[in-house]
Design a protein around this motif. Structure first.
Motif, short mmCIF file in Angstrom:
data_model
loop_
_atom_site.label_atom_id
_atom_site.label_comp_id
_atom_site.label_asym_id
_atom_site.label_seq_id
_atom_site.Cartn_x
_atom_site.Cartn_y
_atom_site.Cartn_z
N VAL A 170 -37.39 0.04 16.72
CA VAL A 170 -36.71 -0.42 15.50
C VAL A 170 -35.31 0.20 15.39
CG1 VAL A 170 -36.79 -0.37 12.98
CG2 VAL A 170 -38.86 -0.88 14.27
N LEU A 171 -35.16 1.46 15.72
CA LEU A 171 -33.87 2.15 15.57
C LEU A 171 -32.90 1.88 16.71
CD1 LEU A 171 -35.02 5.68 14.34
CD2 LEU A 171 -34.06 3.81 12.98
N GLY A 172 -33.40 1.51 17.88
CA GLY A 172 -32.56 1.38 19.06
C GLY A 172 -31.78 0.08 19.13
N ASN A 173 -30.72 0.12 19.92
CA ASN A 173 -29.90 -1.05 20.28
C ASN A 173 -29.11 -1.68 19.13
OD1 ASN A 173 -30.70 -0.90 23.01
ND2 ASN A 173 -32.63 -1.91 22.49
N TRP A 174 -28.85 -0.96 18.07
CA TRP A 174 -27.98 -1.48 17.01
C TRP A 174 -26.53 -1.32 17.44
CZ3 TRP A 174 -29.44 -4.06 12.69
CH2 TRP A 174 -30.80 -4.00 12.36
N LYS A 175 -25.70 -2.25 17.02
CA LYS A 175 -24.26 -2.20 17.33
C LYS A 175 -23.47 -2.31 16.04
CE LYS A 175 -24.59 -3.99 22.01
NZ LYS A 175 -25.98 -3.80 22.16
N LEU A 176 -22.35 -1.61 16.01
CA LEU A 176 -21.45 -1.61 14.86
C LEU A 176 -20.09 -2.10 15.34
CD1 LEU A 176 -21.04 -0.71 11.86
CD2 LEU A 176 -20.31 1.48 12.76
N ASN A 177 -19.58 -3.15 14.71
CA ASN A 177 -18.24 -3.69 15.01
C ASN A 177 -17.32 -3.40 13.84
OD1 ASN A 177 -19.24 -4.88 17.29
ND2 ASN A 177 -19.17 -6.96 16.52
N GLY A 178 -16.04 -3.35 14.12
CA GLY A 178 -15.07 -3.19 13.05
C GLY A 178 -13.72 -3.75 13.43
N ILE A 179 -13.00 -4.20 12.42
CA ILE A 179 -11.63 -4.65 12.58
C ILE A 179 -10.82 -4.06 11.43
CG2 ILE A 179 -10.03 -6.60 12.60
CD1 ILE A 179 -12.31 -8.33 13.64
N ALA A 180 -9.76 -3.36 11.76
CA ALA A 180 -8.86 -2.80 10.75
C ALA A 180 -7.49 -3.44 10.94
CB ALA A 180 -8.75 -1.29 10.91
N SER A 181 -6.89 -3.91 9.86
CA SER A 181 -5.58 -4.56 9.90
C SER A 181 -4.66 -3.92 8.86
CB SER A 181 -5.68 -6.06 9.59
OG SER A 181 -6.52 -6.69 10.51
N PHE A 182 -3.48 -3.55 9.31
CA PHE A 182 -2.48 -2.97 8.42
C PHE A 182 -1.14 -3.64 8.72
CE2 PHE A 182 -5.57 0.34 9.45
CZ PHE A 182 -6.00 0.71 8.18
N SER A 183 -0.44 -4.08 7.70
CA SER A 183 0.88 -4.67 7.90
C SER A 183 1.72 -4.50 6.65
CB SER A 183 0.77 -6.17 8.25
OG SER A 183 0.25 -6.89 7.16
N THR A 184 3.02 -4.58 6.84
CA THR A 184 3.92 -4.53 5.69
C THR A 184 3.85 -5.88 4.98
OG1 THR A 184 5.75 -5.30 7.02
CG2 THR A 184 5.50 -2.91 6.80
N GLY A 185 4.31 -5.91 3.77
CA GLY A 185 4.28 -7.15 3.00
C GLY A 185 5.27 -8.18 3.51
N LEU A 186 4.96 -9.45 3.25
CA LEU A 186 5.85 -10.53 3.65
C LEU A 186 7.07 -10.58 2.74
CD1 LEU A 186 3.19 -13.32 4.27
CD2 LEU A 186 4.45 -12.00 5.98
N PRO A 187 8.22 -10.93 3.28
CA PRO A 187 9.41 -11.07 2.43
C PRO A 187 9.32 -12.31 1.56
CG PRO A 187 9.92 -11.61 4.70
CD PRO A 187 8.50 -11.16 4.68
N PHE A 188 10.01 -12.28 0.42
CA PHE A 188 10.06 -13.46 -0.45
C PHE A 188 11.44 -13.58 -1.09
CE2 PHE A 188 8.55 -10.10 -3.21
CZ PHE A 188 9.16 -10.33 -4.43
N ASN A 189 11.76 -14.79 -1.51
CA ASN A 189 13.06 -15.11 -2.11
C ASN A 189 13.02 -15.02 -3.63
OD1 ASN A 189 14.51 -15.82 0.23
ND2 ASN A 189 13.50 -17.80 0.28
N LEU A 190 14.13 -14.65 -4.21
CA LEU A 190 14.33 -14.76 -5.65
C LEU A 190 15.18 -15.99 -5.90
CD1 LEU A 190 15.06 -11.06 -6.62
CD2 LEU A 190 12.92 -12.31 -6.81
N SER A 191 14.99 -16.60 -7.05
CA SER A 191 15.74 -17.82 -7.36
C SER A 191 16.05 -17.90 -8.85
CB SER A 191 14.94 -19.05 -6.91
OG SER A 191 13.72 -19.10 -7.60
N ALA A 192 16.95 -18.82 -9.17
CA ALA A 192 17.29 -19.14 -10.57
C ALA A 192 17.06 -20.63 -10.74
CB ALA A 192 18.73 -18.76 -10.87
N ASN A 193 16.39 -21.00 -11.80
CA ASN A 193 16.02 -22.39 -12.04
C ASN A 193 17.21 -23.20 -12.56
OD1 ASN A 193 14.19 -24.43 -11.99
ND2 ASN A 193 13.02 -23.75 -13.76
N GLY A 194 17.35 -24.42 -12.07
CA GLY A 194 18.38 -25.32 -12.57
C GLY A 194 19.54 -25.48 -11.61
N ASP A 195 20.47 -26.35 -11.96
CA ASP A 195 21.66 -26.63 -11.13
C ASP A 195 22.85 -25.84 -11.68
OD1 ASP A 195 23.37 -27.67 -9.28
OD2 ASP A 195 23.60 -29.60 -10.29
N ILE A 196 22.76 -24.52 -11.60
CA ILE A 196 23.79 -23.65 -12.16
C ILE A 196 25.10 -23.78 -11.38
CG2 ILE A 196 24.37 -21.23 -12.65
CD1 ILE A 196 21.27 -20.79 -12.82
N GLY A 197 25.00 -23.94 -10.06
CA GLY A 197 26.19 -24.05 -9.22
C GLY A 197 26.84 -25.44 -9.27
#
Length: 177
Positions: free
Chosen positions: A27-54
């Motif tokens: 019962v105790l034998g032959n068990w396996k443990l898997n793992g995946i660890a992922s680390f990353s910086t955050g994705l960039p994003f844009n700021l905007s202003a609503n409307g046709d200001i320009g």
């Protein structure tokens, strides 16, 4: 950074440590443990202003705001991910000075794991697999993109969503014959 591994737990039959009791070792034998660890910086994003200001004839959120102060906070929170007072809506008939993808979302810190074992039965090739999968084991939230439209005072700079799922556990069994 992403790392994955598989570890055969060295207990029971076939392992380095045995109990001396054949049934318990099975019962105790032959068990396996898997793992995946992922680390990353955050994705960039844009700021905007609503409307046709320009006054270019385009509508929507193509216009960028003006940067007037330091946008970074020492301790960002979901209620204020960046210094919202650092941005201003551009004056009429002008374009903003904030660059593309000037801020980043929350980074990714995810850990997934599974514990499983194949139990042979009937013939050696016939097996019953028991498996426990755990996704986002540490239950670490990854926050979504903050509100990025400078003239939307309700959501600007606030995070209102989670980009990943909370911890999920899954128990399964599979017969292979």
């Amino acid at each position: 950074f992403t790392a994955g591994w598989t570890w055969a737990i060295p207990v029971g039959s076939g392992g380095a440590f045995t109990t001396g009791m054949k049934g318990l070792d099975y019962v105790l034998g032959n068990w396996k443990l898997n793992g995946i660890a992922s680390f990353s910086t955050g994705l960039p994003f844009n700021l905007s202003a609503n409307g046709d200001i320009g006054n270019t004839g385009n509508t929507g959120t193509y216009e960028r705001p003006n940067l007037v102060a330091n946008p970074y906070l020492a301790k960002p929170t979901r209620a204020q991910w960046f210094n919202t007072a650092a941005y201003a809506t551009p004056a009429q008939y002008t374009l903003g000075n904030v660059g593309r993808n000037s801020l980043r979302q929350d980074g990714n810190k995810q850990f997934d794991a599974s514990l499983f074992r194949n139990f042979p039965f009937w013939h050696e090739k016939d097996t019953l697999m028991f498996r426990l999968d755990a996704f986002n084991v540490l239950n670490h939230p990854i926050w979504g993109t903050p509100g990025s439209t400078v003239n939307n005072t309700t959501t600007f700079g606030k995070i209102t969503s989670q980009a990943n799922s909370p911890r999920q556990l899954q128990l399964s069994a599979k017969i292979t014959f």
